[in-house]
Design a protein around this motif. Structure first.
Motif, PDB file in Angstrom:
ATOM      1  N   ALA A   1      17.000   6.289 -11.056  1.00  0.00           N
ATOM      2  CA  ALA A   1      17.984   5.197 -11.019  1.00  0.00           C
ATOM      3  C   ALA A   1      17.638   4.135 -12.058  1.00  0.00           C
ATOM      4  O   ALA A   1      18.523   3.596 -12.726  1.00  0.00           O
ATOM      5  N   GLY A   2      16.357   3.831 -12.197  1.00  0.00           N
ATOM      6  CA  GLY A   2      15.944   2.816 -13.173  1.00  0.00           C
ATOM      7  C   GLY A   2      16.221   3.237 -14.600  1.00  0.00           C
ATOM      8  O   GLY A   2      16.662   2.435 -15.426  1.00  0.00           O
TER       9      GLY A   2
ATOM     10  N   PHE B   1      14.904  -8.397 -10.403  1.00  0.00           N
ATOM     11  CA  PHE B   1      14.840  -7.052  -9.838  1.00  0.00           C
ATOM     12  C   PHE B   1      13.437  -6.770  -9.298  1.00  0.00           C
ATOM     13  O   PHE B   1      13.275  -6.150  -8.235  1.00  0.00           O
TER      14      PHE B   1
ATOM     15  N   GLY C   1      20.665  -4.195 -11.476  1.00  0.00           N
ATOM     16  CA  GLY C   1      19.669  -4.437 -10.434  1.00  0.00           C
ATOM     17  C   GLY C   1      20.166  -4.089  -9.039  1.00  0.00           C
ATOM     18  O   GLY C   1      19.544  -3.285  -8.329  1.00  0.00           O
TER      19      GLY C   1
ATOM     20  N   VAL D   1      20.485  -0.306  -8.487  1.00  0.00           N
ATOM     21  CA  VAL D   1      19.217   0.412  -8.309  1.00  0.00           C
ATOM     22  C   VAL D   1      18.663   0.145  -6.907  1.00  0.00           C
ATOM     23  O   VAL D   1      18.174   1.060  -6.228  1.00  0.00           O
ATOM     24  N   LEU D   2      18.802  -1.088  -6.439  1.00  0.00           N
ATOM     25  CA  LEU D   2      18.360  -1.395  -5.072  1.00  0.00           C
ATOM     26  C   LEU D   2      19.151  -0.582  -4.043  1.00  0.00           C
ATOM     27  O   LEU D   2      18.599  -0.112  -3.046  1.00  0.00           O
TER      28      LEU D   2
ATOM     29  N   ARG E   1      13.185  -8.453  -5.883  1.00  0.00           N
ATOM     30  CA  ARG E   1      14.029  -7.775  -4.892  1.00  0.00           C
ATOM     31  C   ARG E   1      13.547  -6.345  -4.648  1.00  0.00           C
ATOM     32  O   ARG E   1      13.672  -5.813  -3.543  1.00  0.00           O
ATOM     33  N   GLY E   2      13.053  -5.728  -5.713  1.00  0.00           N
ATOM     34  CA  GLY E   2      12.583  -4.347  -5.604  1.00  0.00           C
ATOM     35  C   GLY E   2      11.363  -4.252  -4.697  1.00  0.00           C
ATOM     36  O   GLY E   2      11.266  -3.336  -3.866  1.00  0.00           O
TER      37      GLY E   2
ATOM     38  N   MET F   1      21.394  -9.516 -12.693  1.00  0.00           N
ATOM     39  CA  MET F   1      20.035  -9.576 -12.146  1.00  0.00           C
ATOM     40  C   MET F   1      19.029  -9.268 -13.258  1.00  0.00           C
ATOM     41  O   MET F   1      19.060  -8.186 -13.825  1.00  0.00           O
ATOM     42  N   THR F   2      18.183 -10.211 -13.569  1.00  0.00           N
ATOM     43  CA  THR F   2      17.200 -10.006 -14.643  1.00  0.00           C
ATOM     44  C   THR F   2      16.117  -9.027 -14.169  1.00  0.00           C
ATOM     45  O   THR F   2      15.958  -8.802 -12.963  1.00  0.00           O
TER      46      THR F   2
ATOM     47  N   GLU G   1      20.485   2.378  -4.605  1.00  0.00           N
ATOM     48  CA  GLU G   1      19.991   3.762  -4.692  1.00  0.00           C
ATOM     49  C   GLU G   1      18.678   3.899  -3.919  1.00  0.00           C
ATOM     50  O   GLU G   1      18.435   4.915  -3.264  1.00  0.00           O
TER      51      GLU G   1
ATOM     52  N   MET H   1      12.566  -4.475  -1.280  1.00  0.00           N
ATOM     53  CA  MET H   1      13.240  -3.248  -0.842  1.00  0.00           C
ATOM     54  C   MET H   1      12.219  -2.151  -0.529  1.00  0.00           C
ATOM     55  O   MET H   1      12.405  -1.385   0.428  1.00  0.00           O
TER      56      MET H   1
ATOM     57  N   PHE I   1      21.576 -12.307  -2.204  1.00  0.00           N
ATOM     58  CA  PHE I   1      21.132 -10.968  -1.816  1.00  0.00           C
ATOM     59  C   PHE I   1      20.564 -10.959  -0.393  1.00  0.00           C
ATOM     60  O   PHE I   1      20.632  -9.935   0.288  1.00  0.00           O
TER      61      PHE I   1
ATOM     62  N   GLU J   1      13.612   9.322  -7.113  1.00  0.00           N
ATOM     63  CA  GLU J   1      14.965   8.756  -7.122  1.00  0.00           C
ATOM     64  C   GLU J   1      14.949   7.359  -7.744  1.00  0.00           C
ATOM     65  O   GLU J   1      15.869   6.977  -8.475  1.00  0.00           O
TER      66      GLU J   1
END
Lengths: 459, 459
Positions: B96-97, B6, A86, A89-90, B9-10, B1-2, A92, B13, B53, B92
């Motif tokens: 990455a994922g 993610f 996780g 990827v954040l 947080r994603g 990070m599950t 990136e 981001m 984080f 990207e």
């Protein structure tokens, strides 16, 4: 695409990734497509007009996904891991959003300075020689791959040796277990003399054989210039005895490069550092956080004990790259540390990973993987149907079927054929064998138990 | 990070990136930090324990962001663009994922086949020779940078020439305007004879001077093996006459490499293709979608007219990389097309970009940038305070102050000092000059008008 359009599409993409990761075990681990299937499903020409993004995502799901082999599945036991996580990827995502070039300090100071910080941090984390910090004569840099690092090390060694010998008299050494990138790098760097030294029962380079070959080459008027040693070979995670071999190499003035691409991450655990004893004697070292440290490819770290010959070999300064900061000598320009000029902001993801997990978190995961590997090795060893074919100091177990090559190859094919796991069939000293590499970020006891159940059932 | 962590947080981001892009013009374009400022603000050691984080994001905002130079600002006129765009960042993210390795076809078939599809698409989009498609004898591959492509081209040429000459008798040619990566690549590939051929008033390689130098070298018993030609040089976007120069080079059996790193993207506009006349005669070609085609670094395309000598120079096949698909010969293994083994899924972002914009969308943006550059050049030319110092066939304008070097350097310093724009001061034939590169994804008339107002005010 405006920032607001991106926001909407970005949220959708995050959900797509999160759903993928939550459901990754539902796919066959290895893609089942035939050669040409993906290509045949895509048009022969790019679109003239813009297409709705929904159509792109539809094709991603319907055409691309069946051609994906799932390296991020916890049932991934092939090759070595190429881990994501996780926080990585954040990282990136942030790097892609910022879209900066870190070729020079001045083209985005944070990209250079954060890189210096994390490569220096790693020296302490892995118990590497203190002189390799940027505050000393050495230093580290992020490159794409261990292949690039081996190549750069060989080019640097070649330039240092130019005073002593012509290229066609220089000799490069590795073991018969060294990763193919070293022989490839030697050829690309223009060397024509490459020696693969035999290994012992534990697949480590034989010091006596190395010493003999060096003596024979010198007697022939050749000039030994480079040797690659490995901590954790690809086939079996064999470990070359660095101190002894470096002692031999240094008598002939060779550059000693250590490839710890996979096993380097494990050195965050002090109890494993005896495997890298002697590192303070070597010239260069490389390891891949993108393998077993939960950081997306590409993130290879390359260290040198002395940065001057590296920069001498790689630096060139045209007028359009001149700037006050570079000329002041107060900054690092990482373009002078490798072949490419342009640079992504790759330190960001490694920084995110190190802070999210903390050193203890990374140790916890690595020790867990090693324990799972040792458990599996114990089961295989105790079962007369199987033979372990190599020591297993880290998290790779290499075994074969006691009935021989055909049974071994068939077992590997059957295991991969289930779609429930992926592992690598290989050949070791002319014997068929199966590599089980345990180390995907999310691999747990449950996954390895299920693998063992499959092995037990299909053997 | 599950996956669920993610997801949360994603989303944060994505909002962070969208906010950054929406507000990018509020930052000084060039970072204002002093050397060591970022490094000094970060701890000397990695954390032992996991950190929240939120703390990482706080430090990203407070410590890292002041050290960012904003390549994605529409007021970016330095170097060449290193563009990003919404669809590219989404690509990207997806890459990455998925976190796949595309080193072999079999390690993720979609990564290889999508790459083949987009590099083949690009042949038609740019009007490149049809023989460069993978269905012919040639083919394209994604590498990190034009430096890597030049280096690989030189290594291939060197291996082909081994039968004819020893390395110390081989000669590499470029012009005095060729990008520094060619001289650097030549040195890394082991060449010791490098010739920088003079250029004419338009900064293009002088064919007569090239022919003379080749004749002189041959008379000295040397063997010409490689020449790098450029479509759009870094200093001024000069264009070497490919057909004429290749005719000269081929009489001596040289490998001809064309570097169109920046200007290659413009060839999507048929009206500009006269600049690449003669490409069907050359051996290799490179251009960077990561410069002017709205695709994040790294995304360099390298084409060869004949893939066999490239693969002969780069291929090596150890047991752990052997697999049925590779042995069948029905698939491409791109690891045999360059130095590194590991590969990111870089074609995904280029595919997203091509589909989101469509060829017409890309043409629209590129033509827009060129028009803005021509307008600016017209204003500079009409004003007695300024002189244009080179032709401006694409979107780069190079000018100087009529009062001379000191006034020119001061103007560049003052312009960059405003924080409102970024442009590159340089030296051209011993004269100070200022490069204005127009081509960031979002640069519009408003941005170039504001730049002109600043130039007018500060001159």
């Amino acid at each position: 695409m405006t920032p607001e359009d991106f926001r909407k599409r970005g949220h959708d993409m995050v959900d797509w990734i999160a759903d993928y990761l939550a459901n990754v075990t539902r796919y066959p681990v290895n893609s089942q497509v035939e050669p040409g299937a993906i290509r045949g499903a895509l048009p022969d020409a790019a679109p003239e007009q813009p297409e709705p993004f929904e159509d792109v995502i539809r094709d991603l799901n319907e055409i691309i996904m069946p051609g994906i082999t799932h390296w991020q599945s916890p049932n991934w036991f092939s090759y070595f891991p190429a881990n994501s996580s996780g926080p990585s990827v954040l990282g990136e995502m942030a790097a892609a959003g910022l879209g900066v070039q870190g070729m020079l300090w001045s083209t985005s100071p944070a990209a250079t300075e954060l890189e210096t910080v994390v490569v220096d941090w790693m020296v302490d984390l892995l118990g590497l020689p203190n002189a390799w910090k940027t505050t000393g004569p050495g230093g580290g840099v992020i490159q794409m791959s261990a292949s690039d690092s081996a190549h750069v090390a060989m080019v640097t060694a070649r330039e240092l040796a130019r005073q002593r010998a012509s290229l066609d008299r220089m000799v490069v050494y590795a073991s018969d277990q060294t990763h193919s990138s070293v022989e490839k790098g030697a050829r690309i760097a223009g060397f024509t003399n490459f020696r693969a030294i035999p290994t012992d029962a534990a697949f480590a380079m034989d010091p006596a054989a190395f010493e003999e070959q060096v003596a024979a080459d010198r007697a022939d008027g050749l000039v030994p210039v480079f040797v690659a040693l490995t901590v954790g070979t690809t086939a079996t995670t064999g470990v070359d005895p660095i101190r002894t071999l470096t002692g031999i190499a240094k008598k002939s003035g060779m550059w000693v490069h250590v490839d710890a691409a996979y096993a380097g991450s494990a050195m965050i655990c002090p109890e494993l550092r005896h495997h890298q004893d002697g590192l303070e004697l070597v010239d260069s070292y490389t390891f891949n956080p993108h393998k077993w440290m939960f950081t997306n490819f590409d993130c290879n770290l390359y260290y040198v004990a002395d940065r001057k010959p590296l920069i001498d070999a790689m630096s060139i300064l045209p007028p359009y790259l001149r700037n006050e900061a570079t000329l002041s000598g107060k900054v690092i320009d990482y373009r002078d540390w490798h072949v490419p000029l342009g640079r992504r902001f790759r330190s960001l993801k490694l920084w995110f990973v190190l802070r999210h997990y903390g050193a203890e978190g990374i140790r916890h995961h690595i020790r867990g993987h090693i324990e799972l590997a040792q458990d599996l090795a114990g089961k295989l060893e105790a079962d007369p149907r199987f033979e372990l074919v190599a020591p297993h100091p880290f998290s790779l177990v290499v075994f074969r079927h006691s009935d021989g090559d055909t049974a071994t190859t068939r077992l590997a094919t059957d295991l991969n054929g289930t779609g429930q796991v992926s592992l690598t069939p290989t050949t070791l000293r002319d014997m068929s064998a199966i590599r089980v590499s345990i180390g995907q970020t999310n691999t747990s006891k449950e996954n390895v138990d299920a693998l063992w159940a499959l092995i037990d059932q299909l053997a």
